[in-house]
Write an enzyme that holds these catalytic residues in place. Sequence first.
Site, PDB file in Angstrom:
ATOM      1  N   CYS A  95       0.861  -1.188   0.000  1.00  0.00           N
ATOM      2  CA  CYS A  95       0.000   0.000   0.000  1.00  0.00           C
ATOM      3  C   CYS A  95       0.893   1.232   0.000  1.00  0.00           C
ATOM      4  O   CYS A  95       2.083   1.137  -0.359  1.00  0.00           O
ATOM      5  CB  CYS A  95      -0.975  -0.022   1.175  1.00  0.00           C
ATOM      6  SG  CYS A  95      -0.202   0.050   2.811  1.00  0.00           S
ATOM      7  N   ASN A 144       2.232   1.477   4.408  1.00  0.00           N
ATOM      8  CA  ASN A 144       2.550   0.225   5.138  1.00  0.00           C
ATOM      9  C   ASN A 144       2.236   0.335   6.635  1.00  0.00           C
ATOM     10  O   ASN A 144       2.907  -0.281   7.459  1.00  0.00           O
ATOM     11  CB  ASN A 144       4.004  -0.196   4.910  1.00  0.00           C
ATOM     12  CG  ASN A 144       4.320  -1.643   5.327  1.00  0.00           C
ATOM     13  OD1 ASN A 144       5.420  -1.946   5.753  1.00  0.00           O
ATOM     14  ND2 ASN A 144       3.366  -2.542   5.235  1.00  0.00           N
ATOM     15  N   CYS A 185      -1.511   0.874   7.414  1.00  0.00           N
ATOM     16  CA  CYS A 185      -2.955   0.587   7.527  1.00  0.00           C
ATOM     17  C   CYS A 185      -3.351  -0.645   6.705  1.00  0.00           C
ATOM     18  O   CYS A 185      -3.584  -1.720   7.253  1.00  0.00           O
ATOM     19  CB  CYS A 185      -3.785   1.791   7.074  1.00  0.00           C
ATOM     20  SG  CYS A 185      -3.553   3.267   8.083  1.00  0.00           S
ATOM     21  N   ARG A 186      -3.414  -0.493   5.383  1.00  0.00           N
ATOM     22  CA  ARG A 186      -3.993  -1.563   4.556  1.00  0.00           C
ATOM     23  C   ARG A 186      -3.095  -2.790   4.406  1.00  0.00           C
ATOM     24  O   ARG A 186      -3.553  -3.922   4.632  1.00  0.00           O
ATOM     25  CB  ARG A 186      -4.351  -1.015   3.166  1.00  0.00           C
ATOM     26  CG  ARG A 186      -5.506  -0.036   3.193  1.00  0.00           C
ATOM     27  CD  ARG A 186      -5.613   0.720   1.888  1.00  0.00           C
ATOM     28  NE  ARG A 186      -4.474   1.628   1.709  1.00  0.00           N
ATOM     29  CZ  ARG A 186      -4.227   2.328   0.623  1.00  0.00           C
ATOM     30  NH1 ARG A 186      -5.049   2.207  -0.426  1.00  0.00           N
ATOM     31  NH2 ARG A 186      -3.195   3.134   0.550  1.00  0.00           N
ATOM     32  N   SER A 187      -1.833  -2.587   4.009  1.00  0.00           N
ATOM     33  CA  SER A 187      -1.013  -3.785   3.732  1.00  0.00           C
ATOM     34  C   SER A 187      -0.658  -4.568   5.001  1.00  0.00           C
ATOM     35  O   SER A 187      -0.623  -5.806   4.946  1.00  0.00           O
ATOM     36  CB  SER A 187       0.226  -3.461   2.886  1.00  0.00           C
ATOM     37  OG  SER A 187       1.074  -2.531   3.506  1.00  0.00           O
ATOM     38  N   ASP A 205      -7.962   3.899   0.876  1.00  0.00           N
ATOM     39  CA  ASP A 205      -7.082   4.342   1.956  1.00  0.00           C
ATOM     40  C   ASP A 205      -7.933   4.841   3.134  1.00  0.00           C
ATOM     41  O   ASP A 205      -8.693   5.796   2.979  1.00  0.00           O
ATOM     42  CB  ASP A 205      -6.219   5.482   1.394  1.00  0.00           C
ATOM     43  CG  ASP A 205      -5.188   5.965   2.375  1.00  0.00           C
ATOM     44  OD1 ASP A 205      -5.256   5.575   3.559  1.00  0.00           O
ATOM     45  OD2 ASP A 205      -4.306   6.722   1.949  1.00  0.00           O
TER      46      ASP A 205
HETATM   47  P1  4NP Z   1      -1.841   2.895   4.089  1.00  0.00           P
HETATM   48  O1  4NP Z   1      -2.461   4.258   4.648  1.00  0.00           O
HETATM   49  O2  4NP Z   1      -1.265   3.186   2.715  1.00  0.00           O
HETATM   50  O3  4NP Z   1      -3.013   1.981   4.029  1.00  0.00           O
HETATM   51  O4  4NP Z   1      -0.785   2.474   5.078  1.00  0.00           O
HETATM   52  C1  4NP Z   1      -1.741   5.453   4.727  1.00  0.00           C
HETATM   53  C2  4NP Z   1      -0.902   5.670   5.786  1.00  0.00           C
HETATM   54  C3  4NP Z   1      -0.225   6.870   5.911  1.00  0.00           C
HETATM   55  C4  4NP Z   1      -0.380   7.846   4.940  1.00  0.00           C
HETATM   56  C5  4NP Z   1      -1.220   7.617   3.870  1.00  0.00           C
HETATM   57  C6  4NP Z   1      -1.891   6.416   3.761  1.00  0.00           C
HETATM   58  N1  4NP Z   1       0.288   9.083   5.079  1.00  0.00           N
HETATM   59  O5  4NP Z   1       0.014   9.994   4.269  1.00  0.00           O
HETATM   60  O6  4NP Z   1       1.132   9.226   5.977  1.00  0.00           O
END
Ligand code: 4NP
Length: 165
Positions: free
Chosen positions: A10, A13, A15-17, A132
């Site tokens: 994702c 790294n 939340c989703r992955s 996201d």
């Molecule tokens: P992820 O979510 O891609 O599912 O881990 C996010 C985590 C952090 C950020 C964006 C998306 N960020 O902008 O810091």
Amino acid sequence: MKTVSVCFVCLGNICRSPTAEGVMRHLVDEARLAERILIDSAGTGDWHIGAPPDERAQHAAGQRGYKLAALRGRQIAAADFERFDLLIAMDDKNVAALRQICPPGQRDKIRLLMEFVPEADSRWGGTREVADPYFGGAEGFEQVLDQCEAACRGLIAALRPQLLA
Ligand code: 4NP
């Protein structure tokens, strides 16, 4: 013994992955395939290297029995295309970022997680992406979990014939 290695990808790294990794580990253990299916996750961005998963992701996953606390953020690299059979992205932007670092001849390893949801499962309106949840509310994390559970079951079903062949 045949093995297959998968890396969920994702943006951050956190939340989703990691959620996909935690769900997949749990289901693979349940299916007694932990020695056959090797699992990791990574982000296309570098902001959360070394960080544990987002508290909201950990909490939502924990309520369903998935433990994410030991996971740590890392950034995907071109070398991961040598290490993994499949790089499984959460959304189209992750796919685009993976294509940018993909060595020649390795593009077929890049897939979208939602490709593995059986067609009969009509939840989420046929979306190709895991949205996201970072800037949204708790319901976003629940949807990520629902999608990861459905897709990881489909992924295990898709990998089984390769492991037995
Ligand atoms: P992820 O979510 O891609 O599912 O881990 C996010 C985590 C952090 C950020 C964006 C998306 N960020 O902008 O810091």
